[in-house]
Design an enzyme around this catalytic site. Structure first.
Site, PDB file in Angstrom:
ATOM      1  N   GLU A  59      39.816  42.696  29.732  1.00 19.98           N
ATOM      2  CA  GLU A  59      40.617  43.524  30.617  1.00 19.98           C
ATOM      3  C   GLU A  59      40.194  44.993  30.499  1.00 19.98           C
ATOM      4  O   GLU A  59      39.528  45.375  29.531  1.00 19.98           O
ATOM      5  CB  GLU A  59      42.106  43.375  30.241  1.00 19.98           C
ATOM      6  N   HIS A  85      37.803  43.105  35.480  1.00 16.14           N
ATOM      7  CA  HIS A  85      37.563  42.352  34.247  1.00 16.14           C
ATOM      8  C   HIS A  85      36.409  41.359  34.419  1.00 16.14           C
ATOM      9  O   HIS A  85      36.136  40.885  35.515  1.00 16.14           O
ATOM     10  CB  HIS A  85      38.831  41.670  33.704  1.00 16.14           C
ATOM     11  N   ASP A 140      35.965  31.816  28.511  1.00 19.49           N
ATOM     12  CA  ASP A 140      37.316  32.101  28.033  1.00 19.49           C
ATOM     13  C   ASP A 140      38.247  30.903  28.187  1.00 19.49           C
ATOM     14  O   ASP A 140      37.898  29.901  28.817  1.00 19.49           O
ATOM     15  CB  ASP A 140      37.894  33.328  28.779  1.00 19.49           C
ATOM     16  N   ASN A 195      40.690  43.827  38.944  1.00 19.06           N
ATOM     17  CA  ASN A 195      40.797  45.036  38.114  1.00 19.06           C
ATOM     18  C   ASN A 195      39.497  45.309  37.356  1.00 19.06           C
ATOM     19  O   ASN A 195      39.469  46.146  36.454  1.00 19.06           O
ATOM     20  CB  ASN A 195      41.973  44.906  37.130  1.00 19.06           C
TER      21      ASN A 195
HETATM   22  C1  GLP Z   1      39.673  34.834  35.879  1.00 18.08           C
HETATM   23  C2  GLP Z   1      38.649  34.453  34.803  1.00 18.08           C
HETATM   24  C3  GLP Z   1      37.336  35.070  35.112  1.00 18.08           C
HETATM   25  C4  GLP Z   1      37.125  35.045  36.595  1.00 18.08           C
HETATM   26  C5  GLP Z   1      38.050  36.028  37.264  1.00 18.08           C
HETATM   27  C6  GLP Z   1      38.051  35.981  38.776  1.00 18.08           C
HETATM   28  O1  GLP Z   1      40.906  35.121  35.406  1.00 18.08           O
HETATM   29  N1  GLP Z   1      39.006  34.701  33.456  1.00 18.08           N
HETATM   30  O2  GLP Z   1      36.319  34.385  34.419  1.00 18.08           O
HETATM   31  O3  GLP Z   1      35.808  35.414  36.905  1.00 18.08           O
HETATM   32  O4  GLP Z   1      39.329  35.938  36.723  1.00 18.08           O
HETATM   33  O5  GLP Z   1      38.707  34.860  39.246  1.00 18.08           O
HETATM   34  P1  GLP Z   1      38.716  34.418  40.774  1.00 18.08           P
HETATM   35  O6  GLP Z   1      37.354  33.914  41.066  1.00 18.08           O
HETATM   36  O7  GLP Z   1      39.767  33.347  40.863  1.00 18.08           O
HETATM   37  O8  GLP Z   1      39.053  35.613  41.572  1.00 18.08           O
END
Ligand code: GLP
Length: 258
Positions: A148, A143, A72, A141
């Site tokens: 989402e 995702h 993404d 959440n």
């Molecule tokens: C982000 C990304 C995801 C990631 C997730 C967890 O926003 N879009 O690819 O896996 O949220 O992020 P973190 O590892 O900082 O908790």
């Protein structure tokens, strides 16, 4: 669609999770050099990438024949901007490994026509023969990528509006909360499920509820990560804190702890 039990592995802490995750990637690269990887961003992945960089510098592994697709990118954030996932990948991985320029792909969040960019990205993944191993994190959440809660399991790469909770969680990468983008372009759930194998990693207590919902809750859009139970080759690597709310600690044949 048939349900499957993901393999669940619990390590003591985030460092052990990163070591094991990196070891799995290294093993894959040694096994077959021409591999297509899928990359996630976020804090969870940073220590994994640090280990991959160290393994490359130490000569243990090479990214020369690797192609990759990131999950993404924010919409409207320039690649050079420090909050972009382009900048993240450059800083934590691409800038330090021997990957061929042009083989590391990230959706273009600056494209004038995001729908066209999404279609182009899907076509690129297909032309590469699909993704062999996709690394995934998980949002608090539930995702995956930026899919989402509510994301359709048939969804493909597309533009999505970010939840406020996600914007808040990612605010640390932007100079002030209001500057966190509202939209992103993300691989869809169906795109993710087409990867031949998936490695999801989760660390820290803030991920415990999402991990439990993904593994023990209904397989349904309110928890996008629950869709992974529709895939037959998913490995979930958690630390103790992220595994704390699981109904069944790994005891049966598909789940192991260490
Ligand atoms: C982000 C990304 C995801 C990631 C997730 C967890 O926003 N879009 O690819 O896996 O949220 O992020 P973190 O590892 O900082 O908790």
């Amino acid at each position: 669609m048939r349900q499957h039990a993901p393999q669940i592995e619990i390590a003591g802490n985030a460092t052990a999770v990163a070591e094991r995750a990196a070891a799995r990637v290294v093993a894959r690269l040694r096994d077959r050099h021409a591999v297509t990887l899928g990359f996630a961003t976020g804090a969870t992945m940073r220590p994994v990438y640090a280990r991959l960089v160290a393994a490359t510098r130490g000569g243990d592994v090479s990214f020369r024949a690797v192609s990759s697709f990131n999950l993404d990118e924010y919409v409207g954030v320039a690649p050079q901007s420090p909050g972009s996932f382009h900048a993240y990948m450059q800083e934590h991985l691409f800038g330090h490994v021997d990957m061929e320029a042009g083989r590391a792909r990230i959706p273009d969040g600056m494209a004038g026509d995001i729908a066209a960019e999404a279609a182009r990205y899907e076509a690129l993944i297909a032309a590469a023969g699909g993704i062999d191993l996709l690394l995934l994190g998980i949002g608090a959440n539930g995702h995956v990528g930026f899919n989402e809660p509510g994301s359709d399991f048939e969804s493909r790469t597309r533009e999505i509006r970010l939840d406020e909770a996600t914007r808040l969680a990612n605010a640390r990468n932007f100079s002030y909360p209001a500057s966190v983008p509202e939209r992103a372009i993300t691989m869809g759930i169906a795109t993710i499920l087409e990867a031949r194998s998936i490695l999801l990693i989760a660390t820290g207590p803030e991920k415990a509820a999402a991990v439990a919902a993904a593994i023990d809750g209904p397989i349904a859009p309110p928890c996008p990560a629950s869709a992974l139970r529709l895939h037959d080759n998913v490995h979930i690597l958690c630390d103790e804190a992220a595994a704390a709310a699981l109904a069944n600690r790994p005891h049966n044949n598909n789940r192991r702890t260490a």
